[in-house]
Design a protein around this motif. Structure first.
Motif, PDB file in Angstrom:
ATOM      1  N   UNK A  28     -13.778  13.789  18.606  1.00 17.10           N
ATOM      2  CA  UNK A  28     -13.348  12.720  17.716  1.00 17.10           C
ATOM      3  C   UNK A  28     -13.402  11.362  18.411  1.00 17.10           C
ATOM      4  N   UNK A  29     -13.077  11.338  19.723  1.00 15.69           N
ATOM      5  CA  UNK A  29     -13.140  10.087  20.479  1.00 15.69           C
ATOM      6  C   UNK A  29     -14.568   9.547  20.529  1.00 15.69           C
ATOM      7  N   UNK A  30     -15.537  10.437  20.796  1.00  9.31           N
ATOM      8  CA  UNK A  30     -16.945  10.034  20.804  1.00  9.31           C
ATOM      9  C   UNK A  30     -17.408   9.649  19.397  1.00  9.31           C
ATOM     10  N   UNK A  31     -16.923  10.380  18.421  1.00  7.80           N
ATOM     11  CA  UNK A  31     -17.262  10.103  17.024  1.00  7.80           C
ATOM     12  C   UNK A  31     -16.848   8.688  16.633  1.00  7.80           C
ATOM     13  N   UNK A  32     -15.636   8.292  17.005  1.00 12.26           N
ATOM     14  CA  UNK A  32     -15.110   6.972  16.635  1.00 12.26           C
ATOM     15  C   UNK A  32     -15.932   5.837  17.246  1.00 12.26           C
ATOM     16  N   UNK A  33     -16.578   6.122  18.384  1.00  9.39           N
ATOM     17  CA  UNK A  33     -17.389   5.099  19.055  1.00  9.39           C
ATOM     18  C   UNK A  33     -18.811   5.038  18.499  1.00  9.39           C
ATOM     19  N   UNK A  34     -19.180   6.031  17.703  1.00 13.17           N
ATOM     20  CA  UNK A  34     -20.556   6.112  17.224  1.00 13.17           C
ATOM     21  C   UNK A  34     -20.738   5.310  15.940  1.00 13.17           C
ATOM     22  N   UNK A  35     -22.005   5.014  15.661  1.00 11.73           N
ATOM     23  CA  UNK A  35     -22.335   4.255  14.457  1.00 11.73           C
ATOM     24  C   UNK A  35     -22.145   5.074  13.189  1.00 11.73           C
ATOM     25  N   UNK A  36     -22.324   6.404  13.282  1.00  9.21           N
ATOM     26  CA  UNK A  36     -22.254   7.248  12.080  1.00  9.21           C
ATOM     27  C   UNK A  36     -20.843   7.357  11.523  1.00  9.21           C
ATOM     28  N   UNK A  37     -19.823   7.083  12.342  1.00 11.02           N
ATOM     29  CA  UNK A  37     -18.445   7.253  11.885  1.00 11.02           C
ATOM     30  C   UNK A  37     -17.988   6.160  10.937  1.00 11.02           C
ATOM     31  N   UNK A  38     -18.600   4.970  11.050  1.00 14.50           N
ATOM     32  CA  UNK A  38     -18.142   3.841  10.250  1.00 14.50           C
ATOM     33  C   UNK A  38     -16.745   3.408  10.630  1.00 14.50           C
ATOM     34  N   UNK A  39     -16.297   3.802  11.833  1.00 11.06           N
ATOM     35  CA  UNK A  39     -14.960   3.440  12.291  1.00 11.06           C
ATOM     36  C   UNK A  39     -13.866   4.375  11.825  1.00 11.06           C
ATOM     37  N   UNK A  40     -14.224   5.431  11.070  1.00 13.76           N
ATOM     38  CA  UNK A  40     -13.238   6.385  10.556  1.00 13.76           C
ATOM     39  C   UNK A  40     -13.182   7.625  11.439  1.00 13.76           C
ATOM     40  N   UNK A  41     -12.004   8.238  11.582  1.00 12.80           N
ATOM     41  CA  UNK A  41     -11.897   9.469  12.373  1.00 12.80           C
ATOM     42  C   UNK A  41     -12.551  10.645  11.666  1.00 12.80           C
ATOM     43  N   UNK A  42     -12.637  11.786  12.371  1.00  8.31           N
ATOM     44  CA  UNK A  42     -13.250  12.999  11.821  1.00  8.31           C
ATOM     45  C   UNK A  42     -12.128  14.006  11.538  1.00  8.31           C
ATOM     46  N   UNK A  43     -11.632  14.050  10.312  1.00 13.79           N
ATOM     47  CA  UNK A  43     -10.535  14.967   9.981  1.00 13.79           C
ATOM     48  C   UNK A  43     -10.939  16.429  10.149  1.00 13.79           C
ATOM     49  N   UNK A  44      -9.967  17.284  10.405  1.00 13.69           N
ATOM     50  CA  UNK A  44     -10.246  18.707  10.606  1.00 13.69           C
ATOM     51  C   UNK A  44     -10.931  19.328   9.395  1.00 13.69           C
ATOM     52  N   UNK A  45     -10.484  18.987   8.216  1.00 13.05           N
ATOM     53  CA  UNK A  45     -11.060  19.557   6.996  1.00 13.05           C
ATOM     54  C   UNK A  45     -12.524  19.133   6.834  1.00 13.05           C
ATOM     55  N   UNK A  46     -12.787  17.846   7.119  1.00 12.54           N
ATOM     56  CA  UNK A  46     -14.163  17.351   7.033  1.00 12.54           C
ATOM     57  C   UNK A  46     -15.048  18.036   8.063  1.00 12.54           C
ATOM     58  N   UNK A  47     -14.534  18.181   9.282  1.00 13.35           N
ATOM     59  CA  UNK A  47     -15.293  18.827  10.351  1.00 13.35           C
ATOM     60  C   UNK A  47     -15.610  20.274   9.979  1.00 13.35           C
ATOM     61  N   UNK A  48     -14.657  20.945   9.322  1.00  9.99           N
ATOM     62  CA  UNK A  48     -14.896  22.330   8.877  1.00  9.99           C
ATOM     63  C   UNK A  48     -16.079  22.385   7.911  1.00  9.99           C
ATOM     64  N   UNK A  49     -16.130  21.466   6.949  1.00 12.41           N
ATOM     65  CA  UNK A  49     -17.232  21.440   5.981  1.00 12.41           C
ATOM     66  C   UNK A  49     -18.545  21.084   6.663  1.00 12.41           C
TER      67      UNK A  49
END
Length: 298
Positions: A28-49
């Motif tokens: 999630x830390x790397x995700x937040x720094x990436x362009x694909x995140x749009x600045x939003x975290x990666x919730x557990x439910x979303x990650x599951x999907x």
């Protein structure tokens, strides 16, 4: 499938492949720094999907070990899938350029003709199994051929050009068309069914390039200098490649059908490669060399 979702799936695959194993917090830390995140975290439910969709689309399973770290079941399978590998490389390059912004005058990229204009339509036709109708201006014909009704089965990229392979209905033959020679194209909302016996491996499994052939598969043996051998090891000429190492040269063997592209691949390597067998291929290469030299004797 939305383009931004595919980008997110590829980012997750690439990140886990490069880092081997990551906790959800680290990911999630790397995700937040990436362009694909749009600045939003990666919730557990979303990650599951996302994990479930990645398994369905790319046939890659993301697992969680006893330390609650996530990993791809078989990392080697990522790089063995040519399409996944190409998508990963394309995204990595795009992300690096977006993050560093070096300036267009500092980077030069080879153009891929017609990829933007016709590739999306061809992909849609393949996905939905619907026909295409197009006009084709072949280099070998004086006039363009119009109203070609075509069942697109596959896409193949070779030497920076996209090709579609499928059934031309008028001749009832499997044909290959370069997208950059198409002048106009439209979808025909008429369904077709691809024969299960027709696969890319059946058509191109023993081929270099895009010219299909009904000829027999031959054992091709090439003698390469030590320097050229390093290039062959890094980027094999064909997946059937095997090597016999000698003191001052290597012999590379392949299972191939003889065609135009194979001859010109060999010619492009100059004196770094010599055809050992079969005799027919030696003659084909030698004739091309003689014809080329004859151009300079006039």
């Amino acid at each position: 499938m939305a383009k931004n979702l595919i980008s997110k799936y590829i980012w997750i695959i690439d990140t886990l492949t490069r880092n081997r194993r990551l906790s959800k917090e680290a990911l999630n830390s790397l995700w937040m720094k990436s362009e694909v995140s749009g600045g939003d975290p990666l919730p557990d439910r979303t990650f599951f999907h996302y994990r479930r969709n990645i398994e369905e689309i790319f046939n890659l399973e993301i697992k969680c070990d006893r330390n609650r770290e996530y990993y791809i079941e078989s990392p080697g399978s990522v790089r063995s899938n040519a399409l996944t590998n190409w998508l990963l490389d394309s995204m990595a390059v795009s992300q690096a350029i977006n993050e560093t912004q070096p300036g267009a005058e500092r980077i030069e990229i080879e153009d891929v003709p017609s990829a933007r204009e016709y590739l999306p339509m061809v992909l849609e036709a393949i996905r939905d199994s619907v026909k295409l109708c197009f006009t084709y201006a072949s280099f070998a014909r004086a006039r363009a051929e119009s109203k070609i009704l075509f069942q697109p089965y596959f896409l193949k990229r070779y030497k920076q050009r996209w090709y579609m392979i499928g059934l031309q209905e008028k001749t009832s033959t499997i044909r290959t068309y370069a997208l950059d020679r198409i002048k106009e194209m439209q979808l025909v909302r008429e369904k077709f069914e691809k024969p299960g016996s027709v696969t890319l491996r059946q058509l191109f499994g023993n081929i270099v390039g895009v010219t299909t052939s009904q000829a027999d598969v031959r054992t091709v043996r090439l003698r390469a200098t030590p320097t050229q051998a390093k290039y062959f090891r890094a980027l094999p000429l064909h997946e059937s490649q095997t090597e016999e190492v000698h003191d001052d040269y290597s012999i590379f063997s392949y299972k191939l059908k003889l065609n135009y592209e194979l001859v010109h691949e060999i010619l492009g390597l100059g004196d770094a490669v010599k055809v050992v067998e079969p005799p027919e291929l030696r003659i084909m290469v030698a004739n091309e060399l003689r014809n080329t030299l004859a151009q300079y004797d006039k």
